[in-house]
Design an enzyme around this catalytic site. Sequence first.
Site, PDB file in Angstrom:
ATOM      1  N   TYR A  19      -1.631  -0.381  11.049  1.00  9.18           N
ATOM      2  CA  TYR A  19      -1.949  -1.295   9.781  1.00  9.18           C
ATOM      3  C   TYR A  19      -0.689  -1.038   8.600  1.00  9.18           C
ATOM      4  O   TYR A  19       0.000  -1.801   8.408  1.00  9.18           O
ATOM      5  CB  TYR A  19      -3.275  -0.816   9.027  1.00  9.18           C
ATOM      6  CG  TYR A  19      -3.077  -0.917   7.455  1.00  9.18           C
ATOM      7  CD1 TYR A  19      -3.081  -2.327   6.950  1.00  9.18           C
ATOM      8  CD2 TYR A  19      -3.274  -0.034   6.593  1.00  9.18           C
ATOM      9  CE1 TYR A  19      -2.990  -2.629   5.686  1.00  9.18           C
ATOM     10  CE2 TYR A  19      -3.254  -0.415   5.333  1.00  9.18           C
ATOM     11  CZ  TYR A  19      -3.196  -1.744   4.750  1.00  9.18           C
ATOM     12  OH  TYR A  19      -2.956  -1.682   3.554  1.00  9.18           O
TER      13      TYR A  19
ATOM     14  N   LYS B  35       2.410  -3.441   7.110  1.00 15.70           N
ATOM     15  CA  LYS B  35       2.766  -3.460   5.803  1.00 15.70           C
ATOM     16  C   LYS B  35       4.104  -3.092   5.528  1.00 15.70           C
ATOM     17  O   LYS B  35       4.670  -3.539   4.573  1.00 15.70           O
ATOM     18  CB  LYS B  35       1.587  -2.804   4.987  1.00 15.70           C
ATOM     19  CG  LYS B  35       0.321  -3.304   4.994  1.00 15.70           C
ATOM     20  CD  LYS B  35       0.339  -4.640   4.360  1.00 15.70           C
ATOM     21  CE  LYS B  35       0.452  -4.772   2.871  1.00 15.70           C
ATOM     22  NZ  LYS B  35       0.315  -6.357   2.374  1.00 15.70           N
TER      23      LYS B  35
ATOM     24  N   THR C 119       0.622  -1.075  -0.092  1.00 16.37           N
ATOM     25  CA  THR C 119      -0.015  -0.086   0.005  1.00 16.37           C
ATOM     26  C   THR C 119       0.778   1.229  -0.146  1.00 16.37           C
ATOM     27  O   THR C 119       2.141   1.372   0.502  1.00 16.37           O
ATOM     28  CB  THR C 119      -0.881  -0.051   1.286  1.00 16.37           C
ATOM     29  OG1 THR C 119      -1.447   1.376   1.335  1.00 16.37           O
ATOM     30  CG2 THR C 119       0.047  -0.294   2.404  1.00 16.37           C
ATOM     31  N   ASP C 120       0.300   2.389  -0.395  1.00 18.77           N
ATOM     32  CA  ASP C 120       1.027   3.616  -0.560  1.00 18.77           C
ATOM     33  C   ASP C 120       0.984   4.179   1.089  1.00 18.77           C
ATOM     34  O   ASP C 120       1.857   5.220   1.169  1.00 18.77           O
ATOM     35  CB  ASP C 120       0.564   4.732  -1.510  1.00 18.77           C
ATOM     36  CG  ASP C 120      -0.939   4.781  -1.277  1.00 18.77           C
ATOM     37  OD1 ASP C 120      -1.486   4.334  -0.243  1.00 18.77           O
ATOM     38  OD2 ASP C 120      -1.633   5.834  -1.848  1.00 18.77           O
ATOM     39  N   GLU C 121       0.384   3.684   1.830  1.00 23.35           N
ATOM     40  CA  GLU C 121       0.164   4.226   3.341  1.00 23.35           C
ATOM     41  C   GLU C 121       1.729   3.988   4.081  1.00 23.35           C
ATOM     42  O   GLU C 121       1.791   4.546   5.249  1.00 23.35           O
ATOM     43  CB  GLU C 121      -0.958   3.592   4.051  1.00 23.35           C
ATOM     44  CG  GLU C 121      -2.318   3.935   3.528  1.00 23.35           C
ATOM     45  CD  GLU C 121      -3.375   3.199   4.325  1.00 23.35           C
ATOM     46  OE1 GLU C 121      -3.396   3.614   5.420  1.00 23.35           O
ATOM     47  OE2 GLU C 121      -4.419   2.932   3.628  1.00 23.35           O
TER      48      GLU C 121
ATOM     49  N   ASN D 117      -5.531   4.041  -2.954  1.00 24.50           N
ATOM     50  CA  ASN D 117      -6.860   3.118  -2.505  1.00 24.50           C
ATOM     51  C   ASN D 117      -7.663   2.820  -3.731  1.00 24.50           C
ATOM     52  O   ASN D 117      -8.045   3.195  -4.478  1.00 24.50           O
ATOM     53  CB  ASN D 117      -7.906   4.544  -1.798  1.00 24.50           C
ATOM     54  CG  ASN D 117      -7.299   5.053  -0.427  1.00 24.50           C
ATOM     55  OD1 ASN D 117      -5.943   5.078  -0.122  1.00 24.50           O
ATOM     56  ND2 ASN D 117      -8.370   5.109   0.459  1.00 24.50           N
TER      57      ASN D 117
ATOM     58  N   ASN E 186     -12.114  13.410   0.195  1.00 25.33           N
ATOM     59  CA  ASN E 186     -13.247  12.339   1.021  1.00 25.33           C
ATOM     60  C   ASN E 186     -14.756  12.941   0.559  1.00 25.33           C
ATOM     61  O   ASN E 186     -15.547  12.366   0.381  1.00 25.33           O
ATOM     62  CB  ASN E 186     -13.151  11.977   2.312  1.00 25.33           C
ATOM     63  CG  ASN E 186     -11.847  10.805   2.482  1.00 25.33           C
ATOM     64  OD1 ASN E 186     -11.306  10.269   1.688  1.00 25.33           O
ATOM     65  ND2 ASN E 186     -11.481  10.523   3.727  1.00 25.33           N
TER      66      ASN E 186
END
Length: 346
Positions: free
Chosen positions: A155, A159, A130-132, A184, A254
Amino acid sequence: MKIIVTGGAGFIGSAVVRQAIGAGHEVVNLDALTYAACLDNVASVADSPSYAFEHVDIRDRAALDRVFDTHQPDAVMHLAAESHVDRSIDGPGTFIETNILGTFHLLEAARAYWVKAGKPDSFRFHHISTDEVYGSLGETGQFTEDTPYDPRSPYSASKAGSDHLVRAWHETYGLPVVLTNCSNNYGPFHFPEKLIPVVILNALAGKPIPVYGKGENVRDWLFVEDHADALLTVLQRGALGRSYNIGGENEARNIDIVRSICAILDRKRPKDAPYTDQISFVTDRPGHDLRYAIDPTRIREELGWRPSVTLDQGLERTVDWYLGNEDWWRALQSREGVGERLGVKG
């Protein structure tokens, strides 16, 4: 190719399974069937002679060894993971066990199989992340493959740890790996705890549509079928030891995503009042990253891939899918945590 897909009953994994079989590959779907998994996601290919299912937890090394010995795969696509940030805030232990320890056991099982087979150059271990892991951006800039890691939730930290393990197994043992970090995802079969399905289903049910903070957090939205196509491209043509960032080239706040979905529902399922009347701003998530954005230059220039679905197209297709598949999402609404506000224990 014969591909083991871990987490193939999940949202992204099932899209990979469906697309891989459609492209002529054989797939072994390896999944522990935890709360977010649903075998209905792969019902369209379940009767294919190219499909097999293994009910296995990636933390079970003996079971993994059996699967490798039985199926003799050409590649592994590792998508199995705990992935919901809010759940990681409430219960980080499961994320450490699955995302870090599970990845370790899978790497060791894959390495043992690869060594036993004579270390074939054609074998691939594709780790999907993930880019997170890169942390949070300000109002400008994008994540590249060289962006330093700065995870900010249990999380994303788990990762990041799994990414480091995969790179270490390549450098130390020579295991042939490729890595991807995506933005996302959204689209059909998205488990009803993430933003877009929550908006759709709460709107339809006449419930408040929760928006964290002021809804100004920005994400780069990637249609899940585009992502599956990118993953198969990297698996087959990505350079060994190389990582590729996969983005949708669709940045949006969002609150703008929520309003777009409400506008689509106003057209497709009209009622007396606009759906935006149901928007409810709620206390923000602890440590909520402000903005993610992917620089997709590497995958575009090296592999010729870029997304094909715009955000407007993808949201329209996603809303249509949820409107037409009520039996699927209603069956999942009784699962643990669905419909509850999670991530408030921080």
